[in-house]
Enzyme design. Structure first.
Site, PDB file in Angstrom:
ATOM      1  CG  HIS A 112      -3.329   3.513   1.976  1.00 45.00           C
ATOM      2  ND1 HIS A 112      -3.794   3.020   0.776  1.00 45.00           N
ATOM      3  CD2 HIS A 112      -3.353   2.476   2.854  1.00 45.00           C
ATOM      4  CE1 HIS A 112      -4.071   1.741   0.922  1.00 45.00           C
ATOM      5  NE2 HIS A 112      -3.822   1.388   2.164  1.00 45.00           N
ATOM      6  CB  CYS A 157      -0.953   0.006   1.200  1.00 44.71           C
ATOM      7  SG  CYS A 157      -2.088  -1.400   1.232  1.00 44.71           S
ATOM      8  CG  ASN A 204      -6.647  -0.845   1.142  1.00 46.49           C
ATOM      9  OD1 ASN A 204      -5.929  -0.404   0.253  1.00 46.49           O
ATOM     10  ND2 ASN A 204      -6.162  -1.302   2.284  1.00 46.49           N
TER      11      ASN A 204
END
EC number: 2.3.1.180
Length: 326
Positions: A253, A116, A283
């Site tokens: 994020h 990520c 996500n």
């Protein structure tokens, strides 16, 4: 005084697959509910790539849109860095596949794997080329098909992730060496391999010879995320020579709405400055920051000249932050 060469973001683009998967859709295949997911994550839906749609296809579409926004064509591109944890193949790099599909000329193309945090890492890597005159037109892409890593019987993880891609064009630009300069101004990158078991995929070429599934200890990841990300944000701001309070937009994020809010509170960032797309995108790992950036640019909130703060944390554990002026 001599001019300072900066890596300037001249174009932004994003792409989401057409297929929308709602929380109610997931409730049909795993024991969960729309209320359960929204309460814990803020997610309402996510996008899922078609079975015949590899991650390079997502990356290429985002790249084309970023190039169009920058007024550039694939012929101008001499560096492609793709941040992904879901590559088309073990090799070659997805970046090389993107280069071929775009029709870009022979140049530099490689992938960055920091899960990520990959897009922030990739920006830093590309900055090392562009700001040192080793590249004149770079594509930095975050692209993921995270739904391919899901165990659809694990409601604690399969509801969290989605697919998508975002890209930026980086080009060299002269500055004064001051915080008013356009471009990438400061970074802080971190990794702690001792926390691997908190977030990982239980497969790999040299271990199981399988792809594996994503595994996560959610409560532990949340605890580390808020503390570690906040530290990196402060460090990146210091590297840029700015105060966190000076940023116009905070683009985190998009992991979980509670993490976004927790980090913003800890840093004293007003919620009106936070770009959040987690409700619609879920996500998307390395794609989440450029997708959120693109959303903010497209809807007119983010404007040229504004100061942006990016941050992420992912498996590894890795985390990091970047300050840039658009």
């Amino acid at each position: 005084m001599p001019k300072v060469l900066r890596s300037v973001v001249t174009g932004v683009g994003g792409y989401l697959p057409e297929r929308i998967v709602t929380n109610d859709d997931l409730a049909k295949i795993v024991e969960t509910s729309d209320e359960w997911i929204r309460e814990r994550t803020g997610i309402r839906q996510r996008r899922q790539a078609e079975d015949d749609q590899p991650v390079s296809d997502l990356a290429v579409e985002a790249a084309r849109r970023a190039l169009a926004a920058a007024g550039r064509s694939p012929d101008d591109v001499d560096l492609i860095v793709v941040a992904t944890t879901t590559p088309d193949l073990t090799f070659p790099a997805t970046a090389a596949i993107v280069q071929r599909k775009l029709g870009a000329p022979v140049g530099i193309a490689f992938d960055v794997q920091a899960v990520c945090s990959g897009f922030v890492y990739a920006l830093s890597v590309a900055d090392g080329f562009v700001a040192r005159r080793r590249a004149k037109c770079a594509l930095v892409i975050g692209a993921e098909c995270m739904t391919r890593l899901m165990d659809w019987t694990d409601r604690g993880t399969c509801v969290l992730f989605g697919d998508g891609a975002g890209a930026v064009v980086l080009e060299p630009g002269e500055g004064e060496g001051a915080v008013a300069d356009r471009g990438l101004l400061g970074f802080a990158l971190r990794a702690d391999g001792t926390k691997q078991d908190l977030l990982y995929v239980d497969g790999g070429v040299s271990t199981t010879r399988t792809t594996g599934y994503l595994r996560m200890q959610g409560n532990q990841v949340f605890r580390h995320a808020v503390v570690n990300i906040s530290e990196a944000v402060v460090a990146a701001a210091a590297d840029a020579g700015v105060e966190v309070s000076a940023v116009d937009w905070f683009i985190p994020h998009q992991a979980n709405q509670r993490i976004l809010e927790g980090v913003a509170r800890r840093l004293g960032i007003d919620e009106t400055k936070v770009i959040s797309t987690v409700a619609e995108h879920a996500n998307t790992s390395a794609a989440s920051i450029p997708l959120a950036l693109d959303q903010g640019v497209q809807d007119g909130r983010i404007k040229p000249g504004q100061l942006l703060l990016l941050e992420a944390m992912g498996g590894g554990l890795t985390w990091g932050a970047c300050v840039l002026r658009l």
